[in-house]
Design a protein around this motif. Structure first.
Motif, PDB file in Angstrom:
ATOM      1  N   THR A  25     -65.668 -39.450  25.649  1.00  0.00           N
ATOM      2  CA  THR A  25     -65.536 -40.964  25.877  1.00  0.00           C
ATOM      3  C   THR A  25     -65.375 -41.538  27.041  1.00  0.00           C
ATOM      4  O   THR A  25     -65.682 -42.698  27.283  1.00  0.00           O
ATOM      5  CB  THR A  25     -64.257 -41.323  24.844  1.00  0.00           C
ATOM      6  OG1 THR A  25     -63.221 -40.946  25.373  1.00  0.00           O
ATOM      7  CG2 THR A  25     -64.419 -41.251  23.192  1.00  0.00           C
ATOM      8  N   SER A  26     -65.021 -40.610  28.310  1.00  0.00           N
ATOM      9  CA  SER A  26     -64.955 -41.080  29.332  1.00  0.00           C
ATOM     10  C   SER A  26     -66.394 -41.387  30.301  1.00  0.00           C
ATOM     11  O   SER A  26     -66.378 -42.228  31.154  1.00  0.00           O
ATOM     12  CB  SER A  26     -64.171 -39.946  30.515  1.00  0.00           C
ATOM     13  OG  SER A  26     -65.046 -38.929  30.398  1.00  0.00           O
ATOM     14  N   SER A  27     -67.390 -41.103  29.347  1.00  0.00           N
ATOM     15  CA  SER A  27     -68.680 -41.420  29.639  1.00  0.00           C
ATOM     16  C   SER A  27     -69.083 -42.801  29.454  1.00  0.00           C
ATOM     17  O   SER A  27     -70.074 -43.377  29.742  1.00  0.00           O
ATOM     18  CB  SER A  27     -69.793 -40.464  29.416  1.00  0.00           C
ATOM     19  OG  SER A  27     -69.743 -40.607  27.844  1.00  0.00           O
ATOM     20  N   LEU A  28     -68.240 -43.478  28.484  1.00  0.00           N
ATOM     21  CA  LEU A  28     -68.447 -44.646  27.990  1.00  0.00           C
ATOM     22  C   LEU A  28     -68.157 -46.091  29.320  1.00  0.00           C
ATOM     23  O   LEU A  28     -69.026 -46.974  29.299  1.00  0.00           O
ATOM     24  CB  LEU A  28     -67.897 -45.200  26.936  1.00  0.00           C
ATOM     25  CG  LEU A  28     -68.192 -44.388  25.574  1.00  0.00           C
ATOM     26  CD1 LEU A  28     -67.146 -44.585  24.582  1.00  0.00           C
ATOM     27  CD2 LEU A  28     -69.463 -44.688  25.419  1.00  0.00           C
ATOM     28  N   THR A  29     -67.230 -45.834  30.069  1.00  0.00           N
ATOM     29  CA  THR A  29     -67.026 -46.781  31.201  1.00  0.00           C
ATOM     30  C   THR A  29     -67.357 -46.114  32.420  1.00  0.00           C
ATOM     31  O   THR A  29     -67.518 -45.122  32.749  1.00  0.00           O
ATOM     32  CB  THR A  29     -65.590 -46.836  31.150  1.00  0.00           C
ATOM     33  OG1 THR A  29     -64.726 -45.860  31.636  1.00  0.00           O
ATOM     34  CG2 THR A  29     -65.182 -47.538  29.834  1.00  0.00           C
ATOM     35  N   SER A  30     -67.790 -46.988  33.399  1.00  0.00           N
ATOM     36  CA  SER A  30     -68.346 -46.641  34.636  1.00  0.00           C
ATOM     37  C   SER A  30     -66.948 -46.489  35.496  1.00  0.00           C
ATOM     38  O   SER A  30     -65.927 -46.979  35.169  1.00  0.00           O
ATOM     39  CB  SER A  30     -69.049 -47.700  35.283  1.00  0.00           C
ATOM     40  OG  SER A  30     -68.492 -48.830  35.619  1.00  0.00           O
ATOM     41  N   ALA A  31     -67.042 -45.664  36.650  1.00  0.00           N
ATOM     42  CA  ALA A  31     -65.880 -45.322  37.203  1.00  0.00           C
ATOM     43  C   ALA A  31     -65.352 -46.510  38.192  1.00  0.00           C
ATOM     44  O   ALA A  31     -66.283 -47.294  38.729  1.00  0.00           O
ATOM     45  CB  ALA A  31     -66.262 -44.027  38.364  1.00  0.00           C
ATOM     46  N   VAL A  32     -64.184 -47.032  38.377  1.00  0.00           N
ATOM     47  CA  VAL A  32     -63.731 -48.111  39.107  1.00  0.00           C
ATOM     48  C   VAL A  32     -62.999 -47.772  40.213  1.00  0.00           C
ATOM     49  O   VAL A  32     -62.073 -46.916  40.138  1.00  0.00           O
ATOM     50  CB  VAL A  32     -63.085 -49.235  38.166  1.00  0.00           C
ATOM     51  CG1 VAL A  32     -64.069 -49.812  37.253  1.00  0.00           C
ATOM     52  CG2 VAL A  32     -61.844 -48.671  37.476  1.00  0.00           C
ATOM     53  N   ALA A  33     -63.157 -48.397  41.346  1.00  0.00           N
ATOM     54  CA  ALA A  33     -62.426 -48.028  42.395  1.00  0.00           C
ATOM     55  C   ALA A  33     -60.821 -48.472  42.308  1.00  0.00           C
ATOM     56  O   ALA A  33     -60.563 -49.669  41.666  1.00  0.00           O
ATOM     57  CB  ALA A  33     -62.971 -48.742  43.618  1.00  0.00           C
ATOM     58  N   PRO A  34     -60.045 -47.766  42.598  1.00  0.00           N
ATOM     59  CA  PRO A  34     -58.682 -48.249  42.620  1.00  0.00           C
ATOM     60  C   PRO A  34     -58.132 -49.324  43.509  1.00  0.00           C
ATOM     61  O   PRO A  34     -58.702 -49.408  44.449  1.00  0.00           O
ATOM     62  CB  PRO A  34     -57.749 -46.832  43.028  1.00  0.00           C
ATOM     63  CG  PRO A  34     -58.674 -45.892  43.572  1.00  0.00           C
ATOM     64  CD  PRO A  34     -60.134 -46.365  43.406  1.00  0.00           C
ATOM     65  N   VAL A  35     -57.449 -50.295  42.851  1.00  0.00           N
ATOM     66  CA  VAL A  35     -57.014 -51.235  43.687  1.00  0.00           C
ATOM     67  C   VAL A  35     -55.501 -51.546  43.942  1.00  0.00           C
ATOM     68  O   VAL A  35     -54.883 -51.262  42.805  1.00  0.00           O
ATOM     69  CB  VAL A  35     -57.582 -52.782  43.119  1.00  0.00           C
ATOM     70  CG1 VAL A  35     -56.982 -53.989  43.661  1.00  0.00           C
ATOM     71  CG2 VAL A  35     -59.112 -52.670  42.715  1.00  0.00           C
ATOM     72  N   SER A  36     -55.095 -51.827  45.037  1.00  0.00           N
ATOM     73  CA  SER A  36     -53.475 -51.510  45.113  1.00  0.00           C
ATOM     74  C   SER A  36     -52.966 -53.104  44.788  1.00  0.00           C
ATOM     75  O   SER A  36     -54.014 -54.049  44.801  1.00  0.00           O
ATOM     76  CB  SER A  36     -53.135 -51.518  46.522  1.00  0.00           C
ATOM     77  OG  SER A  36     -53.642 -52.297  47.407  1.00  0.00           O
TER      78      SER A  36
END
Length: 190
Positions: A25-36
């Motif tokens: 299921t991790s392939s269902l969402t695109s990778a997002v950059a971490p935000v502080s």
């Protein structure tokens, strides 16, 4: 001749390669950059500057374009407060024209879907009581059920809910019910 395996307890989904149990299921969402949280704080300051300058549409657009999908819960709560502040500063007569202009612009439908996410999160968000020495917000009833007292979180909570519901009404009017469906099925949270 009796087999020691109970065929009723076999999980046949694990044996089928096409089964949803074998799907990553991790392939269902695109990778997002971490935000502080500090980045979200500085962004909130920029959005407030736009509000003070009178550019409410620019402030709303800026808040929606920079949703911190990769942020922690604190960063997301700060951004939610910023979005709600922007929504509360826009007059009701300006809601539909602003939403229509955003919707008709490039990528406007996606921005309105992000706004719908913030509306639902704002409606479900209950801030902590301002006085920690007060009683719990829930009290047991003789029926065994609990009664939740302050749904909106105290003073001003009803006003914020009213604003969010007004925005929801206008947003569904402009973007349609598809925005609600896309919001409910999107795995990225704000």
């Amino acid at each position: 001749m009796a087999s020691t395996m109970n065929w009723r307890t076999i999980n046949i989904d694990l044996l089928d390669p096409e089964s949803a149990a074998n799907f990553d299921t991790s392939s269902l969402t695109s990778a997002v950059a971490p935000v502080s949280a500090s980045e979200v704080q500085s962004l909130a300051g920029q959005i407030r500057q736009l509000l003070r300058a009178g550019d409410v549409e620019g402030a709303l657009r800026g808040a929606l374009e920079t949703a911190p999908y990769g942020g922690d819960s604190n960063a997301k709560d700060v951004h939610l407060a910023t979005v709600v502040e922007v929504l509360q500063s826009i007059k009701q007569s300006d809601m539909s024209p602003i939403l229509r202009r955003i919707y008709e612009s490039e990528g406007g439908a996606a921005l309105l879907d992000v706004l719908m996410k913030y509306l639902y999160k704002g409606m479900s968000h209950t801030p902590a009581p301002s006085n920690p020495t007060t009683r719990s917000a829930m009290s047991p009833q003789s029926t065994g059920f609990s009664q939740i007292h302050s749904r909106g979180g105290g003073e001003g909570g009803g006003q914020a809910m009213s604003v969010l519901l007004s925005w929801h009404e206008k947003l569904v009017e402009i973007a349609g019910a598809g925005s609600v469906v896309r919001t409910m099925t999107d795995r990225r949270t704000v």
